[in-house]
Scaffold this active site. Structure first.
Site, PDB file in Angstrom:
ATOM      1  N   GLN A 124       0.855  -1.198  -0.151  1.00 25.23           N
ATOM      2  CA  GLN A 124      -0.163   0.044   0.015  1.00 25.23           C
ATOM      3  C   GLN A 124       0.885   1.148  -0.240  1.00 25.23           C
ATOM      4  O   GLN A 124       1.607   1.398   0.932  1.00 25.23           O
ATOM      5  CB  GLN A 124      -0.848  -0.101   1.132  1.00 25.23           C
ATOM      6  CG  GLN A 124      -1.896   0.973   1.399  1.00 25.23           C
ATOM      7  CD  GLN A 124      -2.715   0.905   2.662  1.00 25.23           C
ATOM      8  OE1 GLN A 124      -2.809  -0.284   3.063  1.00 25.23           O
ATOM      9  NE2 GLN A 124      -2.913   1.998   3.399  1.00 25.23           N
ATOM     10  N   GLY A 125       0.872   2.130  -1.053  1.00 28.15           N
ATOM     11  CA  GLY A 125       1.515   3.092  -1.372  1.00 28.15           C
ATOM     12  C   GLY A 125       0.892   4.405  -1.008  1.00 28.15           C
ATOM     13  O   GLY A 125       0.627   5.229  -2.202  1.00 28.15           O
ATOM     14  N   SER A 127       1.542   6.557   2.237  1.00 29.56           N
ATOM     15  CA  SER A 127       2.153   7.596   2.898  1.00 29.56           C
ATOM     16  C   SER A 127       3.549   7.918   2.253  1.00 29.56           C
ATOM     17  O   SER A 127       4.066   7.589   1.518  1.00 29.56           O
ATOM     18  CB  SER A 127       2.759   7.091   4.385  1.00 29.56           C
ATOM     19  OG  SER A 127       1.508   6.779   5.075  1.00 29.56           O
ATOM     20  N   SER A 160       4.756  -1.001   3.709  1.00 34.38           N
ATOM     21  CA  SER A 160       4.930  -2.303   4.509  1.00 34.38           C
ATOM     22  C   SER A 160       5.272  -3.513   3.433  1.00 34.38           C
ATOM     23  O   SER A 160       4.422  -3.583   2.510  1.00 34.38           O
ATOM     24  CB  SER A 160       3.830  -2.555   5.376  1.00 34.38           C
ATOM     25  OG  SER A 160       3.720  -1.795   6.399  1.00 34.38           O
ATOM     26  N   GLU A 243      -9.383  -1.374   7.055  1.00 31.30           N
ATOM     27  CA  GLU A 243      -8.026  -1.686   7.641  1.00 31.30           C
ATOM     28  C   GLU A 243      -8.124  -1.383   9.154  1.00 31.30           C
ATOM     29  O   GLU A 243      -7.144  -1.964  10.117  1.00 31.30           O
ATOM     30  CB  GLU A 243      -6.822  -0.719   7.080  1.00 31.30           C
ATOM     31  CG  GLU A 243      -5.359  -1.117   7.658  1.00 31.30           C
ATOM     32  CD  GLU A 243      -4.551  -0.143   6.866  1.00 31.30           C
ATOM     33  OE1 GLU A 243      -5.029   0.913   6.137  1.00 31.30           O
ATOM     34  OE2 GLU A 243      -3.213  -0.291   7.287  1.00 31.30           O
TER      35      GLU A 243
END
Ligand SMILES: Cc1cc2nc3c(=O)[nH]c(=O)nc-3n(C[C@H](O)[C@H](O)[C@H](O)COP(=O)(O)OP(=O)(O)OC[C@H]3O[C@@H](n4cnc5c(N)ncnc54)[C@H](O)[C@@H]3O)c2cc1C
Length: 391
Positions: A124-125, A127, A160, A243
């Site tokens: 997941q890109g 931040s 992550s 999430e």
């Protein structure tokens, strides 16, 4: 045996599913982790095993590689896994929901079956160095060229497990003139595209969960974009809403195991535990039951077709409080868990896991949006408070 009471009707169907899954689990235990095998690689093997057994994506429609059942079936499977201390399927649920809600028919058919099977591992890109809480202020840009291509430049941070991933759900700004929220778009970025550099970051505790992602003139096409231009913010909020739920993350029954262990210890203590610690255990039990009740309510809403929204901030705060208090208390009650390789700790029921979970629980008030940001969302979007309401 799980103690998460679901009880939403159709128990025969659900009971059968639980029985089948328990039988499958009995014959397919979590494989041992190889000596040098990184945790995400180990979990990926487990993910594939679960998928082969038909236990991934239960609530995803059949045509997209799921089993076409309900959220309740998915929750029951997560619950059974958690009740045995087994890990769930990593980082699938919330990304799958984002694709289901925003992806085109072609994208859902192409991407979801591979995601569920573990053929493509996703990260997941969202931040960036200057945009975590202030996600709308992100500065990665996707500039549209003459032939409908995008050229992407920027940097992502805290991504992550990107070093173990194939695809990234990326947020980038496609319009630099419009309002911040309305000018963000979402893309599926293959991490092997020219111009993508993934740099793992070593955390203080030695983990290599995080990565920085550098994007230099990366080319994406229209078919890589998820949703329309400007839909990125809504997609991101859908993703983080899923999430933030203890059921989706499969944490609830894992907490239940430890709460039960603490209760047992309190019952057997016969005055050997100080009153303060007994009160802490009592609070853990209450937190857990509040979270269970709340999660049941959230499941009922989802079964009624209600999409995840700002209420998920309440879920996240409750989950964070329950988790942090639980592991803090557990370490006081079982101090031997501090020493992973101690005589007792090495072979104990949890094998030093409580200490690792305690350390990771500190991150619960940060990932998926910090606790302060959850409170802001609750104040503004649920309680409709304004600056004038400040006491
Ligand atoms: C374990 C873990 C995994 C993660 N995985 C991913 C991932 O896979 N992909 C991804 O994109 N990101 C990931 N993140 C990043 C995470 O989303 C951000 O860390 C988080 O959103 C906070 O952003 P920040 O770190 O930039 O902190 P900042 O936004 O700089 O915040 C610093 C402090 O200021 C406070 N603050 C900031 N703004 C306000 C405000 N308006 N009101 C009140 N307080 C405020 C915050 O609450 C915080 O305490 C992960 C983080 C962790 C801990």
């Amino acid at each position: 045996m799980s103690d998460l009471p679901l009880d939403f009707g159709d128990p025969a169907d659900l009971d059968r599913l639980r029985r089948d899954f328990r039988a499958w689990l009995a014959g397919h235990p979590l494989p041992a982790r190889g000596a040098d095998e990184p945790v995400p690689v180990h979990l990926h093997r487990w993910h594939r095993m679960l998928h082969c057994g038909g236990w991934v994506g239960l609530d995803v429609p059949l045509e997209y590689g799921g089993r076409g059942l309900t959220a309740l079936h998915q929750v029951a499977v997560s619950d059974e896994l958690g009740a045995r201390g087994a890990p769930g399927v990593p980082r699938i649920g919330y990304l799958a929901h984002a694709l289901l809600e925003f992806g085109s028919e072609e994208q859902r058919r192409r991407l979801l079956p591979r995601m569920l099977a573990g053929d493509d591992v996703w990260c997941q890109g969202f931040s960036e160095p200057g945009a975590g809480s202030d996600l709308a202020g992100l500065s990665t840009r996707a500039d549209r060229g003459e032939y409908g291509h995008y050229t992407v430049n920027g940097q992502k941070l805290w991504t992550s497990y990107a070093q173990y991933s194939d695809l990234c759900l990326l947020l980038a700004r496609t319009d630099v003139t419009g309002p911040a929220h309305a000018s963000i778009s979402a893309f599926v970025l293959p991490l092997d595209r020219p111009g993508v550099t993934v740099r793992p970051l070593r955390a203080a505790g030695g983990d290599d969960e995080f990565c920085a992602l550098f994007l230099d003139d990366v080319r994406l096409t229209e078919s890589d974009r998820v949703g329309a231009e400007g839909d990125g913010w809504a997609l991101a909020m859908t993703t983080v809403a899923y999430e933030r739920n203890a059921l989706d993350t499969g944490h609830l029954s894992k907490y239940g195991l430890l709460v039960e262990r603490l209760r047992r210890r309190a019952r057997e203590s016969r005055g050997s535990l100080p009153d303060g610690l007994l009160s802490d255990i009592g609070r853990c039990v209450v937190d857990y039951h509040v979270l269970v009740a709340h999660s049941r309510r959230r499941t009922a809403e989802r079964l009624a077709g209600q999409a995840a929204g700002p209420e998920s901030s309440v879920d996240k705060l409750l989950m964070t409080r329950a988790e942090q208090r639980l592991y803090e208390t557990a370490l006081k009650v079982f101090p031997e868990e501090l020493y992973e390789d101690s005589e007792e700790g090495g072979e104990s029921e949890e094998g030093g896991e409580i200490f690792k979970d305690y350390l990771y629980s500190r991150a619960a008030s940060v990932y998926g949006g910090t606790s302060q940001i959850q409170r802001n969302i609750i104040a503004k979007r649920l309680l409709r408070l304004t600056a004038d309401d400040r006491g």
